[in-house]
Design a protein around this motif. Structure first.
Motif, PDB file in Angstrom:
ATOM      1  N   ASP A  33     104.441  23.142 -41.629  1.00  0.00           N
ATOM      2  CA  ASP A  33     103.128  23.278 -42.297  1.00  0.00           C
ATOM      3  C   ASP A  33     102.253  24.317 -41.581  1.00  0.00           C
ATOM      4  N   MET A  34     102.300  24.295 -40.245  1.00  0.00           N
ATOM      5  CA  MET A  34     101.465  25.253 -39.487  1.00  0.00           C
ATOM      6  C   MET A  34     101.912  26.689 -39.764  1.00  0.00           C
ATOM      7  N   LEU A  35     103.227  26.880 -39.802  1.00  0.00           N
ATOM      8  CA  LEU A  35     103.740  28.242 -40.057  1.00  0.00           C
ATOM      9  C   LEU A  35     103.439  28.673 -41.490  1.00  0.00           C
ATOM     10  N   ARG A  36     103.567  27.735 -42.446  1.00  0.00           N
ATOM     11  CA  ARG A  36     103.258  28.101 -43.841  1.00  0.00           C
ATOM     12  C   ARG A  36     101.778  28.469 -43.993  1.00  0.00           C
ATOM     13  N   SER A  43      98.136  35.924 -41.127  1.00  0.00           N
ATOM     14  CA  SER A  43      97.778  36.148 -39.723  1.00  0.00           C
ATOM     15  C   SER A  43      98.935  36.896 -39.050  1.00  0.00           C
ATOM     16  N   PRO A  44      98.708  37.423 -37.828  1.00  0.00           N
ATOM     17  CA  PRO A  44      99.804  38.124 -37.128  1.00  0.00           C
ATOM     18  C   PRO A  44     101.054  37.237 -37.013  1.00  0.00           C
ATOM     19  N   LEU A  45     100.867  35.944 -36.696  1.00  0.00           N
ATOM     20  CA  LEU A  45     102.011  35.029 -36.629  1.00  0.00           C
ATOM     21  C   LEU A  45     102.670  34.915 -38.004  1.00  0.00           C
ATOM     22  N   GLY A  46     101.861  34.747 -39.033  1.00  0.00           N
ATOM     23  CA  GLY A  46     102.379  34.605 -40.390  1.00  0.00           C
ATOM     24  C   GLY A  46     103.221  35.799 -40.814  1.00  0.00           C
ATOM     25  N   VAL A  49     106.680  35.654 -39.206  1.00  0.00           N
ATOM     26  CA  VAL A  49     107.646  34.600 -39.557  1.00  0.00           C
ATOM     27  C   VAL A  49     107.960  34.519 -41.051  1.00  0.00           C
ATOM     28  N   LYS A  50     107.225  35.253 -41.881  1.00  0.00           N
ATOM     29  CA  LYS A  50     107.349  35.093 -43.339  1.00  0.00           C
ATOM     30  C   LYS A  50     108.796  35.246 -43.831  1.00  0.00           C
ATOM     31  N   ASP A  51     109.442  36.340 -43.456  1.00  0.00           N
ATOM     32  CA  ASP A  51     110.788  36.601 -43.979  1.00  0.00           C
ATOM     33  C   ASP A  51     111.810  35.622 -43.409  1.00  0.00           C
ATOM     34  N   ILE A  52     111.646  35.274 -42.141  1.00  0.00           N
ATOM     35  CA  ILE A  52     112.580  34.321 -41.518  1.00  0.00           C
ATOM     36  C   ILE A  52     112.517  32.998 -42.285  1.00  0.00           C
ATOM     37  N   MET A  53     111.291  32.542 -42.562  1.00  0.00           N
ATOM     38  CA  MET A  53     111.139  31.243 -43.234  1.00  0.00           C
ATOM     39  C   MET A  53     111.662  31.273 -44.659  1.00  0.00           C
ATOM     40  N   LEU A  67     103.051  27.769 -29.967  1.00  0.00           N
ATOM     41  CA  LEU A  67     102.249  27.167 -31.039  1.00  0.00           C
ATOM     42  C   LEU A  67     102.005  25.679 -30.774  1.00  0.00           C
ATOM     43  N   VAL A  68     103.058  24.986 -30.369  1.00  0.00           N
ATOM     44  CA  VAL A  68     102.960  23.536 -30.165  1.00  0.00           C
ATOM     45  C   VAL A  68     102.133  23.218 -28.913  1.00  0.00           C
ATOM     46  N   LYS A  69     102.331  23.981 -27.854  1.00  0.00           N
ATOM     47  CA  LYS A  69     101.562  23.717 -26.622  1.00  0.00           C
ATOM     48  C   LYS A  69     100.070  23.841 -26.903  1.00  0.00           C
ATOM     49  N   ASP A  70      99.727  24.842 -27.663  1.00  0.00           N
ATOM     50  CA  ASP A  70      98.342  25.057 -28.069  1.00  0.00           C
ATOM     51  C   ASP A  70      97.800  23.876 -28.868  1.00  0.00           C
ATOM     52  N   ARG A  71      98.632  23.412 -29.785  1.00  0.00           N
ATOM     53  CA  ARG A  71      98.197  22.334 -30.688  1.00  0.00           C
ATOM     54  C   ARG A  71      98.003  21.020 -29.937  1.00  0.00           C
ATOM     55  N   ILE A  72      98.942  20.664 -29.046  1.00  0.00           N
ATOM     56  CA  ILE A  72      98.830  19.350 -28.399  1.00  0.00           C
ATOM     57  C   ILE A  72      97.743  19.338 -27.314  1.00  0.00           C
ATOM     58  N   ALA A  73      97.220  20.514 -26.982  1.00  0.00           N
ATOM     59  CA  ALA A  73      96.109  20.566 -26.026  1.00  0.00           C
ATOM     60  C   ALA A  73      94.785  20.223 -26.699  1.00  0.00           C
TER      61      ALA A  73
END
Ligand code: AP5
Ligand code: ZN
Length: 214
Positions: A33-36, A43-46, A49-53, A67-73
């Motif tokens: 969901d975060m990547l979508r 965004s730069p991340l988006g 990852v767009k084509d890979i996803m 991404l996850v480390k940032d989120r769980i903080a």
């Protein structure tokens, strides 16, 4: 409480995550969901990852771990969280151990590959909330619209059969080894693992998940 929901694409992780979140008051952390959302926002991340996803590939461990480390903080994760779609590779699981993030419970939802393709071809999602429906097995009250907001439901770019088969192959190759990884940790008492049969109605699976977490 810190929980990991493990299971193939279409096993029902997102569907059950909503119930666990409500019952236990912990946030759902769905890397998908975060990547979508990043793709949608361009965004730069988006953009990365767009084509890979959309081709059903896996995003690199480095990007996901950051991404996850940032989120769980964030503050809402202080009393626990539910991982949905993470970790997905052994290096991602090892990164959690290295960061000192202890997991209480790993729930594996088990569904055979043949069932998955049918589930994903009928899936419809509410993009803003991540709520998940199925045209036959879990239909919205009004066809094509989200129950809570009335917004239009959409199909995911990676739910075409050829892409689903690639995602399944990657699951067996890269993610299934996590079952053994966490079983070994269970043997040392550092986590509890439960395997849930994922075929049945959505309510039946919810009851099994709640039993395991009780
Ligand atoms: P992600 O969004 O995580 O997708 P996934 O793991 O492939 O899982 P799905 O969301 O497809 O399935 P689900 O188990 O949530 O099933 P759902 O509840 O929707 O990841 C997408 C992509 O992002 C990846 O391919 C990758 O590119 C990237 N990515 C994400 N995380 C990553 C990571 N950690 N590392 C690297 N890359 C990453 O249910 C499916 C359907 O079945 C729905 O229609 C639902 O209504 C229906 N259904 C649910 N339960 C039942 C039931 N009991 N009976 C009948 N139908 C049911
Ligand atoms: Zn999902």
């Amino acid at each position: 409480m810190r929980v990991i929901l493990l299971g193939a694409p279409g096993a029902g992780k997102g569907t059950q995550a909503k119930f666990i979140m409500e019952k236990f008051g912990i946030p759902q952390i769905s890397t998908g969901d975060m990547l979508r959302a990043a793709v949608k926002a361009e965004s730069p991340l988006g953009l990365k990852v767009k084509d890979i996803m959309s081709s059903g590939g896996l995003v690199s461990d480095d990007l996901i771990i950051a991404l996850v480390k940032d989120r769980i903080a964030q503050a809402d994760c202080a009393s626990g969280f539910l991982f949905d779609g993470f970790p997905r590779t052994i290096p991602q699981a090892e990164a959690l151990v290295e960061a000192g993030v202890e997991i209480d419970h790993v729930i594996e939802i088990d569904v055979a590959d043949e069932v998955i393709v049918e589930r994903l071809s009928g899936r419809r999602v509410h993009e803003a909330s991540g709520r998940v429906y199925h045209t036959v097995y879990n239909p919205p009250k009004v066809a094509g619209t989200d129950d809570e907001t009335g917004d239009e439901l959409v199909q995911r770019a990676d739910d075409q059969e050829v892409t689903v088969r690639k995602r399944l192959a990657l699951y067996h190759e890269q993610t299934e080894p996590l079952v053994g990884f966490y079983a070994a940790r269970q043997a040392t008492g550092s986590v509890k693992c439960s395997k849930i049969a994922g075929v049945g109605t959505v309510d039946e699976i919810r009851a099994r998940v709640f039993d395991a977490l009780a």
